[in-house]
Scaffold this motif. Structure first.
Motif, PDB file in Angstrom:
ATOM      1  N   GLY A 171      -4.352  -4.966   7.830  1.00 24.36           N
ATOM      2  CA  GLY A 171      -3.705  -3.868   7.128  1.00 24.36           C
ATOM      3  C   GLY A 171      -2.819  -4.298   5.979  1.00 24.36           C
ATOM      4  O   GLY A 171      -2.726  -3.599   4.960  1.00 24.36           O
ATOM      5  N   ILE A 172      -2.161  -5.442   6.095  1.00 21.44           N
ATOM      6  CA  ILE A 172      -1.250  -5.886   5.034  1.00 21.44           C
ATOM      7  C   ILE A 172      -2.019  -6.158   3.746  1.00 21.44           C
ATOM      8  O   ILE A 172      -1.477  -6.082   2.645  1.00 21.44           O
ATOM      9  N   ALA A 173      -3.305  -6.477   3.871  1.00 20.09           N
ATOM     10  CA  ALA A 173      -4.131  -6.772   2.694  1.00 20.09           C
ATOM     11  C   ALA A 173      -4.475  -5.531   1.901  1.00 20.09           C
ATOM     12  O   ALA A 173      -4.960  -5.624   0.775  1.00 20.09           O
ATOM     13  N   GLY A 174      -4.212  -4.337   2.459  1.00 24.13           N
ATOM     14  CA  GLY A 174      -4.427  -3.109   1.702  1.00 24.13           C
ATOM     15  C   GLY A 174      -3.475  -2.981   0.536  1.00 24.13           C
ATOM     16  O   GLY A 174      -3.720  -2.214  -0.402  1.00 24.13           O
ATOM     17  N   VAL A 175      -2.362  -3.722   0.571  1.00 25.76           N
ATOM     18  CA  VAL A 175      -1.437  -3.788  -0.565  1.00 25.76           C
ATOM     19  C   VAL A 175      -2.093  -4.701  -1.598  1.00 25.76           C
ATOM     20  O   VAL A 175      -2.313  -5.876  -1.356  1.00 25.76           O
ATOM     21  N   SER A 176      -2.396  -4.147  -2.763  1.00 23.44           N
ATOM     22  CA  SER A 176      -3.409  -4.763  -3.641  1.00 23.44           C
ATOM     23  C   SER A 176      -2.932  -5.914  -4.516  1.00 23.44           C
ATOM     24  O   SER A 176      -3.206  -5.936  -5.709  1.00 23.44           O
TER      25      SER A 176
ATOM     26  N   LEU B 217       7.595  -1.694  -1.857  1.00 21.01           N
ATOM     27  CA  LEU B 217       6.753  -2.758  -1.297  1.00 21.01           C
ATOM     28  C   LEU B 217       6.841  -2.809   0.226  1.00 21.01           C
ATOM     29  O   LEU B 217       5.848  -3.070   0.907  1.00 21.01           O
ATOM     30  N   THR B 218       8.026  -2.548   0.767  1.00 17.06           N
ATOM     31  CA  THR B 218       8.191  -2.541   2.228  1.00 17.06           C
ATOM     32  C   THR B 218       7.406  -1.390   2.853  1.00 17.06           C
ATOM     33  O   THR B 218       6.687  -1.571   3.843  1.00 17.06           O
ATOM     34  N   LEU B 219       7.525  -0.200   2.261  1.00 14.33           N
ATOM     35  CA  LEU B 219       6.805   0.960   2.792  1.00 14.33           C
ATOM     36  C   LEU B 219       5.294   0.773   2.697  1.00 14.33           C
ATOM     37  O   LEU B 219       4.550   1.156   3.609  1.00 14.33           O
ATOM     38  N   SER B 220       4.831   0.173   1.614  1.00 18.55           N
ATOM     39  CA  SER B 220       3.393  -0.072   1.475  1.00 18.55           C
ATOM     40  C   SER B 220       2.905  -1.058   2.527  1.00 18.55           C
ATOM     41  O   SER B 220       1.825  -0.879   3.103  1.00 18.55           O
ATOM     42  N   GLY B 221       3.689  -2.099   2.782  1.00 20.68           N
ATOM     43  CA  GLY B 221       3.321  -3.046   3.828  1.00 20.68           C
ATOM     44  C   GLY B 221       3.257  -2.384   5.189  1.00 20.68           C
ATOM     45  O   GLY B 221       2.312  -2.604   5.972  1.00 20.68           O
ATOM     46  N   ILE B 222       4.253  -1.550   5.492  1.00 19.22           N
ATOM     47  CA  ILE B 222       4.270  -0.817   6.765  1.00 19.22           C
ATOM     48  C   ILE B 222       3.070   0.126   6.846  1.00 19.22           C
ATOM     49  O   ILE B 222       2.384   0.208   7.871  1.00 19.22           O
ATOM     50  N   GLY B 223       2.794   0.833   5.742  1.00 22.76           N
ATOM     51  CA  GLY B 223       1.658   1.749   5.721  1.00 22.76           C
ATOM     52  C   GLY B 223       0.347   1.033   5.947  1.00 22.76           C
ATOM     53  O   GLY B 223      -0.517   1.511   6.705  1.00 22.76           O
TER      54      GLY B 223
END
Length: 399
Positions: free
Chosen positions: A345-350, A318-324
């Motif tokens: 960008g943080i909203a790309g985490v679904s 979850l941390t890596l996805s948020g950073i990505g």
């Protein structure tokens, strides 16, 4: 008869191994805490209240079953033979729900129908390049966690299922775990849903850490006139996307069909079906999802040493996805000549629509005039699609 034998839960509890007893007591009180945090609104109440109550009940309500085996009259997720399954379907009160909706992925599909009803695909069609770019960057956790999980000793299937936690999409994790690592379905699902509720609290700190305050307040200026996306355009897109994705990734076709049928019904304005799915299927699935996850938190199941690894991998993913996702926001920020807010960008985490709301809330703390929700929801919905695609790729390659 001794008085203590009248209260079977107490007498059974203390005839188990000390480490099991300690964990059961911890989980009972953790269940209390989840109910409290759900009622307070700190965690998602629709999931956490039934989950907390189920967690407390299953760890308190133990008794001796056949052959002096410790069990409960709620559920046994570890049944393997047909005879045992048919027997306990008539004994454990939640066994039919688990067997007929969880072990075949139906519960995930019902939730996906509800998500489709709630999603306005027009946000994706309004900003397709931005939405898809950010969603792809936000899959960093679902990709990068896999080799980390392998280094920690997990099998290919378990590593892939744990990596999908990075997509922050609960039904997708259920689906991936059932297909790729059924032996770890229970702990992976529990870890995923516990962490998904924490995205409310954790991602705002990630935004503040990676995005300076002056950029967080950035107002996005739309230089081109907005095209009004019609219901017909949304419906055509959903029908074509559904067929295309099912053709390319048939292993995930139940999820694609469920998601897009919700969108098509929404755009077709079939009010009776909208009400059925939104008020019926979605709340039925959410309630039993929370309750079932709670009663699956049996101490004897969670003593598996792999659970600690999954706890670590879940937070890493979850941390890596948020950073990505934030990196994807910065890429669009630079491509558009700094006329963009990378908080999107943080909203790309679904985690629909939670991460989109987190993005808008953090922006408005800095600048009340900045509105990014339309971009955030586009990235959010695209995140659902990209996570489903990655899940399909993992299942196709590893199953």
């Amino acid at each position: 008869m001794k008085i203590i034998e009248l209260f079977q839960g107490i007498s059974t509890m203390f005839q188990q191994e000390p480490k099991v007893v300690i964990l059961r007591i911890v989980l009972i009180f953790l269940g209390f805490l989840l109910v409290y945090l759900g009622k307070k609104g700190t965690l998602e109440p629709l999931i956490m209240i039934p989950m907390g109550l189920g967690m407390s009940a299953v760890n308190a309500g133990v008794l001796f079953m056949e052959n002096n085996q410790v069990g409960n009259l709620i559920i046994n997720p570890l049944l393997t033979t047909t005879d045992d399954l048919m027997k306990y379907m008539q004994i454990n009160f939640l066994q039919p729900i688990y067997t007929l909706t969880f072990s075949n992925g139906l519960i995930a599909c019902l939730v996906f129908m509800g998500i489709g009803i709630l999603c306005d695909i027009g946000y994706v069609l309004a900003h397709p390049f931005i939405s898809m770019t950010i969603a792809l960057f936000a899959e960093l956790g679902t990709i990068a966690t896999f080799p980390i999980a392998k280094l920690m000793g997990l099998s290919d299937g378990a590593a892939a299922a744990a990596s999908i936690i990075g997509g922050a999409d609960g039904p997708m994790v259920l689906f991936a775990a059932l297909k790729l690592a059924p032996e770890y379905f229970v702990p992976i699902s529990i870890v995923a849903y516990l962490y998904l509720s924490l995205t409310y609290g954790g991602y705002p700190y990630l935004i503040k850490l990676l995005i300076p305050k002056d950029i967080r307040g950035q107002v996005i200026v739309d230089k081109k006139p907005k095209h009004n996306i019609t219901s017909s355009e949304k419906l055509i897109f959903a029908v074509i996307a559904n067929a295309l994705l099912c053709l390319l990734f048939p292993v995930a076709s139940p999820l694609f069909l469920s998601f897009f049928i919700g969108i098509v019904i929404r755009e077709s304005e079939i009010s009776k079906y909208v009400k059925l799915i939104e008020d019926g299927f979605l709340y039925f699935a959410t309630f039993f999802l929370g309750l079932m996850l709670g009663v699956l938190c049996d101490a004897s199941t969670l003593l598996n040493p792999v659970v600690l690894k999954l706890l670590v991998l879940g937070i890493v993913a979850l941390t890596l996805s948020g950073i990505g996702g934030i990196l994807g926001g910065y890429v669009i920020y630079l491509l558009r000549g700094k006329n963009f807010n990378p908080v999107v960008g943080i909203a790309g985490v679904s985690c629909v629509p939670s991460t989109a709301k987190v993005a808008q809330k953090e922006v408005q703390k800095v600048n009340k005039c900045a509105f990014i929700l339309d971009y955030a929801l586009g990235a959010n919905i695209c995140g659902v699609i990209t996570t489903a695609i990655l899940t399909a790729i993992y299942v196709t390659l590893l199953q």
